[in-house]
Structures are given as structure tokens and as C-alpha cells.
Design a protein around this motif. Structure first.
Motif, PDB file in Angstrom:
ATOM      1  N   ILE A   1    -102.199  67.333 -54.327  1.00  0.00           N
ATOM      2  CA  ILE A   1    -102.197  66.889 -52.927  1.00  0.00           C
ATOM      3  C   ILE A   1    -103.613  66.566 -52.467  1.00  0.00           C
ATOM      4  O   ILE A   1    -103.859  65.543 -51.810  1.00  0.00           O
ATOM      5  CB  ILE A   1    -101.549  67.959 -52.022  1.00  0.00           C
ATOM      6  CG1 ILE A   1    -100.065  68.086 -52.328  1.00  0.00           C
ATOM      7  CG2 ILE A   1    -101.755  67.607 -50.540  1.00  0.00           C
ATOM      8  CD1 ILE A   1     -99.382  69.270 -51.667  1.00  0.00           C
TER       9      ILE A   1
ATOM     10  N   ILE B   1     -95.953  62.555 -50.899  1.00  0.00           N
ATOM     11  CA  ILE B   1     -97.119  62.947 -50.117  1.00  0.00           C
ATOM     12  C   ILE B   1     -97.933  61.732 -49.681  1.00  0.00           C
ATOM     13  O   ILE B   1     -98.525  61.720 -48.590  1.00  0.00           O
ATOM     14  CB  ILE B   1     -98.000  63.956 -50.894  1.00  0.00           C
ATOM     15  CG1 ILE B   1     -99.150  64.468 -50.033  1.00  0.00           C
ATOM     16  CG2 ILE B   1     -98.521  63.344 -52.189  1.00  0.00           C
ATOM     17  CD1 ILE B   1     -98.734  65.203 -48.779  1.00  0.00           C
TER      18      ILE B   1
ATOM     19  N   THR C   1     -94.036  70.345 -47.924  1.00  0.00           N
ATOM     20  CA  THR C   1     -93.683  69.899 -49.266  1.00  0.00           C
ATOM     21  C   THR C   1     -92.399  70.585 -49.737  1.00  0.00           C
ATOM     22  O   THR C   1     -91.852  71.455 -49.049  1.00  0.00           O
ATOM     23  CB  THR C   1     -94.813  70.210 -50.257  1.00  0.00           C
ATOM     24  OG1 THR C   1     -94.812  71.621 -50.527  1.00  0.00           O
ATOM     25  CG2 THR C   1     -96.167  69.791 -49.711  1.00  0.00           C
TER      26      THR C   1
END
Length: 363
Positions: A234, A193, A152
Motif C-alpha cells: 500500500i 487501493i 482494505t
């Protein structure tokens, strides 16, 4: 305003096509700096370079190095072919990447036709130092299974900075990397994501996915002011897409800060207040006094709403040694902070013992 200085390259300590560890002479003082050849071109001894010296002058841990902005001996360059998605957008160092989602991408149709992750296990950490022990334990016992690492943009943006990734890839322990958001340099580039998880399944056929930021984490000592808080959203994304969300808790008994002793306040905040879905949290069966503290923290913060699974794991150091891997977190090695690394390793054993069939007794 950033702090800029001109330095002369004094020596090159280590170099690859992705990262150069150099020493620069700034006003007669030799200092450490990094150069990213894929962004700014390679440097040679004697080159005059412009450096961003901000983090060093502030004595910061996060981003605490000099970085080459440009080489005055090699000022002009041309972009490489392919890709139209920009990262580091609207900054002087914006870069273009060939993103998986682009309409011209050969993978565009696979992304568009995605239906579900089909319970694919996705392990989400908060610190980059959780990656190595997880991968070591998983790959030692699953040599033929495919691990995809999604990095990330919660910390370092170029994946090139990570020596962990370089080492794990060179040993064949990470199969593919994906960089998301404004992070860049992975084997595959994704915008967010969601598409990264889809890419891991539909394009790369991952058996499991590990998600965390790159090296460095920003913290402020406040409840919500840390970049690791991204773990919550996430985990939500994994569940939303039909995956199996598994969280690595940040655990330490070596950290002198009370808020990070046992289960870190970072993890408690995420599990108690930020994540919106039920998740699995593997917990190592530590020695009794340490385990009792963790149990008390779980009870006090009502974390039992999640699936807490206690795992017997005495193999972390052996798994690391098997591949000749060294680990470090917050300046501490395995012997100094073994519970931290065991927490990441136990997530791998959870996958093997629960997701892959034989389930150990829950304590």
C-alpha cells in the motif's frame, strides 16, 4: 466445509440498518451472533436462523463470532438496484456493488483522467485499532479538513462490523469511507487501493487519507504470515501515484510476546524487507528507556534508510477524551498499552507539524 447450526433468535441486544447484535438459542444454550441486515435481511425474536459457527467452535479471535447465513422465516429476497461489480466473488454470499470505476459511474471520467495525488498525505496502519487515535488527534486540531478512511480486505470484509467507524462517522470525525478488494459497505466502493486513492483525491477532495484493514488481523507467528504485511504494497502504491506515504509503526511495551515488544517484528519486516520505496515513519518521543530500545531496533534493522521523524506528543489521551472516545487493541485499553495508541496519534501530529508547515526538531 464450514460448521453450520440452526438457532432461534432469543433477543436483540443492539440493532441498526447495518448490524444486529443478537443472542441465539442453539440446543438450549444462549450464544452471541451477528446479523448483517443489508445482506441477509433483518431478524426478529423467534426467527429460526442458519448460522456459521466455525470460528467460535475453533475459539478464534479473528472472525470469532456466529454469523447469520440466512433467516428461515424470511428466505427469499431481491437485490437492490445499481452496480455490477461483485465482491465475495464466486461464493454463496457474493454481493454486487456500485463501484466508482464502472463505466456507468458518474465518476468514471475522473478516475480515467487522473494524473497525480500531488503529494497528498496517506497514513497507512496495520491494525484497525490505529484508526481512532489518529482521527481523534487529527480532527481535534483540523476540524474543517477532510479525512477519508480506506478499509482494505485484510481482515473483516463488511465495514458494518466496525463499531469504530460507526462511532467516528456519527461524530463527524470521518468524512467518507471507501472499501476495496472484497471488503464492502463503504460510502464508496473500489476495486483496489490504486483507484481508492484516486477516488479519495479526485472525487472526495481529501486533505488526508487513512488506510488500514477492518477489525481483526490474521497472524501465524511466522515472519511473513500476517495480513498486516499489506502495509508495504500500500505504501508503494501511494508513492507510485505521487502521494506522501506515511507509516504507523506497531509499537507496544505491554505485549507479553517478545516479538511484538518495542517495534513489532511485523513492522520491522515490512519496513526492512517489503516496502520498496522510502517512507516517513513518525516515532513518538517515549520515555528514555523505551525510546532507546526503539532507536536500537531502528539501527539494528537499518530502518534509517527511511525518513524517521521523532514527534513530541503528550496529547493522545486528551484528544480521545475530547471526543469521548474509548480505544482498545488486543484486549488492552489506553492505560494498559498507551504507546500503541500514541504511535497512531503521532502520525496525525506529524501531518500537522511537518506536512502543514511548522516542523519540530528531529532528534
Amino acid at each position: 466445509m464450514i460448521s453450520k447450526r440452526i438457532g432461534i433468535v432469543d433477543s436483540i441486544k443492539d440493532k441498526s440498518e447495518k448490524l444486529e447484535d443478537i443472542r441465539v438459542n442453539i440446543n438450549g444454550e444462549i450464544q452471541k451472533a451477528y446479523n448483517y441486515p443489508k445482506m441477509t435481511g433483518s431478524v426478529n425474536v423467534g426467527d429460526e436462523v442458519v448460522l456459521n459457527t466455525t470460528a467460535v467452535e475453533l475459539s478464534l479471535g479473528t472472525g470469532g463470532y456466529h454469523f447469520v447465513i440466512t433467516n428461515l422465516n424470511n428466505i427469499e429476497s431481491s437485490f437492490t438496484e445499481g452496480g455490477h461489480i461483485m465482491k465475495l466473488r464466486y461464493t454463496p454470499l457474493q454481493v454486487k456493488v456500485d463501484s466508482v470505476e464502472e463505466q456507468e459511474s458518474t465518476y468514471h471520467d475522473k478516475i480515467s483522467s487522473f494524473k497525480s495525488l500531488n503529494n497528498m498525505p496517506v497514513v497507512v496502519g496495520t491494525l484497525h485499532s490505529m484508526l481512532t487515535p489518529f482521527v481523534a488527534s487529527y480532527k481535534r486540531n483540523n476540524k474543517d479538513k477532510k479525512i477519508v478512511y480506506i478499509m482494505t480486505d485484510g481482515a473483516a470484509l463488511p465495514i458494518y462490523l466496525s463499531k469504530n467507524v460507526e462511532t467516528l462517522k456519527s461524530k463527524g470525525l470521518i468524512d467518507y469511507t471507501i472499501t476495496i478488494g472484497n471488503a464492502f459497505g463503504g460510502d464508496y466502493e473500489c476495486i483496489n487501493i490504486y483507484t481508492a486513492l484516486i477516488t479519495a483525491k479526485e472525487v472526495l477532495n481529501a486533505d488526508c487519507v487513512f488506510v488500514s484493514m477492518g477489525p481483526g488481523i490474521a497472524g501465524t507467528g511466522t515472519k511473513y504470515g500476517f495480513t498486516g504485511i499489506e502495509q508495504g504494497p500500500i505504501l508503494d502504491a501511494v508513492k507510485k501515484l505521487g502521494g506522501n506515504p506515511i507509516a504507523i509503526p506497531r509499537i507496544s511495551f505491554a505485549d507479553k510476546r517478545e516479538r511484538h515488544n518495542g517495534i513489532s517484528h511485523h513492522s520491522i519486516t515490512i519496513f526492512k524487507e517489503i516496502v520498496n520505496v522510502d517512507i516517513t515513519i513518525p516515532i513518538s518521543n517515549y520515555e528514555s528507556d523505551k525510546l532507546n530500545k526503539i532507536r536500537a531496533q531502528i539501527e539494528e534493522n537499518d530502518l534509517n534508510r527511511h525518513n524517521i521523524v521523532y514527534i513530541d506528543n503528550k496529547n493522545t489521551k486528551e484528544d480521545l477524551d475530547y471526543f469521548g472516545l474509548k480505544v482498545r487493541t488486543m484486549g488492552r485499553n489506553y492505560e494498559q498499552d498507551k504507546e500503541f495508541f500514541e504511535a497512531a496519534s503521532s502520525a496525525a501530529y506529524y501531518l500537522m507539524e511537518v506536512c502543514d508547515g511548522d516542523r519540530r526538531k528531529d532528534y
